[in-house]
Scaffold this active site. Structure first.
Site, short mmCIF file in Angstrom:
data_model
loop_
_atom_site.label_atom_id
_atom_site.label_comp_id
_atom_site.label_asym_id
_atom_site.label_seq_id
_atom_site.Cartn_x
_atom_site.Cartn_y
_atom_site.Cartn_z
N ARG A 1 32.20 -15.63 -10.49
CA ARG A 1 32.69 -17.02 -10.48
C ARG A 1 33.39 -17.45 -9.19
O ARG A 1 33.88 -18.57 -9.11
CB ARG A 1 33.62 -17.28 -11.68
CG ARG A 1 32.97 -17.05 -13.02
CD ARG A 1 33.59 -17.86 -14.13
NE ARG A 1 35.02 -17.65 -14.25
CZ ARG A 1 35.79 -18.30 -15.10
NH1 ARG A 1 35.26 -19.22 -15.88
NH2 ARG A 1 37.08 -18.06 -15.19
N ASP A 2 33.43 -16.59 -8.19
CA ASP A 2 34.00 -16.99 -6.90
C ASP A 2 33.26 -16.28 -5.76
O ASP A 2 33.87 -15.81 -4.80
CB ASP A 2 35.49 -16.67 -6.85
CG ASP A 2 36.22 -17.42 -5.73
OD1 ASP A 2 35.59 -18.31 -5.11
OD2 ASP A 2 37.40 -17.13 -5.48
N LEU A 3 31.94 -16.22 -5.89
CA LEU A 3 31.11 -15.54 -4.89
C LEU A 3 30.93 -16.44 -3.68
O LEU A 3 30.35 -17.52 -3.77
CB LEU A 3 29.75 -15.18 -5.50
CG LEU A 3 28.78 -14.42 -4.60
CD1 LEU A 3 29.37 -13.09 -4.15
CD2 LEU A 3 27.45 -14.21 -5.31
N ARG B 1 33.81 -15.83 2.11
CA ARG B 1 35.23 -15.48 2.32
C ARG B 1 35.66 -14.31 1.43
O ARG B 1 36.67 -13.65 1.71
CB ARG B 1 36.11 -16.70 2.01
CG ARG B 1 36.03 -17.17 0.58
CD ARG B 1 36.89 -18.37 0.27
NE ARG B 1 36.64 -18.83 -1.10
CZ ARG B 1 35.66 -19.65 -1.44
NH1 ARG B 1 34.86 -20.13 -0.50
NH2 ARG B 1 35.49 -20.01 -2.70
N ASN B 2 34.90 -14.03 0.37
CA ASN B 2 35.25 -12.97 -0.56
C ASN B 2 34.37 -11.73 -0.40
O ASN B 2 34.29 -10.90 -1.31
CB ASN B 2 35.19 -13.48 -2.00
CG ASN B 2 36.30 -14.47 -2.29
OD1 ASN B 2 37.39 -14.36 -1.73
ND2 ASN B 2 36.03 -15.44 -3.15
#
Length: 367
Positions: free
Chosen positions: A164-166, A169-170
């Protein structure tokens, strides 16, 4: 200035007990900020800051240099508990950041992970843009990076975890392109547990990375495994544009959301190879059930990477000062036929001898 946490024994002396998150088993010895020396900032995120840190006292499963996440004081304990459980469930994979230890005694909470490198993917691409632009093997390297990230996401999806936050920056970067590791699981959901469907339905008041989210989230509030596939397509676009933010032509969140829901798709980045843009287009299929699954994406990218290793353009074998016209006639490139790459690959892999294509989230459902 970083707040120094008490050790486990100090907490016991002061309070007569140790506090911990419900359902989260404490390590044998809780690490504290007194055990660490922060070296550099990796990224500042919505739910915490990532640092490179040195272990100055004791040891951390053999690591002397680690990645340290300090969470914000507003971080609910339930979210931190979920993040720890998910990272423990994921275990080891070479393209997923591994959780080593954690401190959940009091704020700021600490998560200690393996050391990867000094950059996240977005900052790496931006700071090395001029050098990468002049690299003759750039497209092959970018394809390899996308392949390794897809392997990590295949592993995550196989464990029934929705990230859910791909986003670039990750992704933490060590040696590029092979050492790209997926990080930041504060928004992740384990869909194998009861009540996961409620978590997968977004709240209208929640803060979300809207430029990476699929249309069904904005229309129905749903983000599932296929939402991560959509985000992977956006990440590939970030990768091939060397760190450019998605939807650069739209300034406001409202513009982005309206265009996503209207079916707008970003054009291919400059010099992006056709095979990779086709993957992006498949990931951005409007109907979520028709998007590819990560196992199919990884298999396809593996074939592209192997093809890059097996073949070379003849003109690349000559010195730069030798006129291209001096090359033998058989070295000239032959125009490719239309409807090749991913479509032909899926037909060959999944439809041997005229068999019917697989359905249910496979790439073949789009053919």
């Amino acid at each position: 200035m970083v707040r120094v946490l008490p050790s486990l024994h100090q907490s016991v002396r002061q309070h007569g007990h140790t506090s911990k998150l419900p359902g989260t088993q404490l390590p044998a010895r809780m690490p504290s900020m007194q055990d660490l020396s922060l070296v550099d900032v990796l990224k500042i995120g919505q739910h915490g800051c990532f640092y490179i840190a040195k272990v100055t006292r004791g040891h951390c499963k053999g690591y002397r240099l680690v990645t340290c996440k300090l969470t914000m004081k507003t971080m609910p304990q339930k979210i931190l508990q979920s993040e720890i459980k998910i990272m423990k469930k994921l275990g080891y994979h070479r393209n997923v950041v591994q959780l080593l230890e954690w401190n959940v005694l009091e704020e700021p909470y600490i998560l200690i992970m393996e050391h990867v490198g000094r950059h996240n993917l977005k900052s790496f691409l931006q700071s090395n843009r001029s050098q990468l632009s002049g690299c003759r093997e750039l497209q092959s390297k970018l394809t390899s990076a996308g392949y390794f990230i897809s392997l990590g996401m295949e592993h995550i999806a196989s464990r029934k975890i929705v990230h859910r936050d791909l986003a670039a920056r990750n992704i933490l970067v060590g040696r590029f392109p092979q050492e790209c590791k997926i990080a930041e699981f504060s928004m992740a959901v384990d869909i194998s547990v009861s009540g996961a469907k409620k978590q997968m339905r977004g709240s209208r008041n929640s803060c979300i990375p809207f430029r990476w989210y699929p249309p069904e989230y904005f229309t129905d509030g749903i983000y599932d495994l296929q939402g991560d596939v959509w985000a992977f397509g956006i990440l590939l676009w970030e990768l091939h544009s060397l760190g450019t933010s998605p939807y650069p032509g739209f300034e406001t969140a409202k513009e982005v959301v309206i265009n996503i829901c209207s079916g707008y798709k970003m054009a291919a980045p400059l010099m992006c190879r056709r095979e990779m843009y086709e993957v992006m287009e498949f990931c951005w299929t409007s109907r979520s059930e028709e998007r590819p699954v990560f196992s199919d994406i990884a298999r396809y990218l593996e074939d592209v990477v192997e093809n890059d290793a097996d073949y070379v353009k003849i003109e690349d074998c000559f010195e730069p000062n030798v006129p291209l016209g001096c090359s033998p006639p058989w070295s000239q490139s032959i125009p490719c036929q239309e409807e090749t790459y991913m479509r032909d690959w899926m037909v060959r892999v999944n439809c041997p001898r005229g068999d019917a294509p697989r359905v249910g989230g496979s790439l073949t459902s789009l053919l």
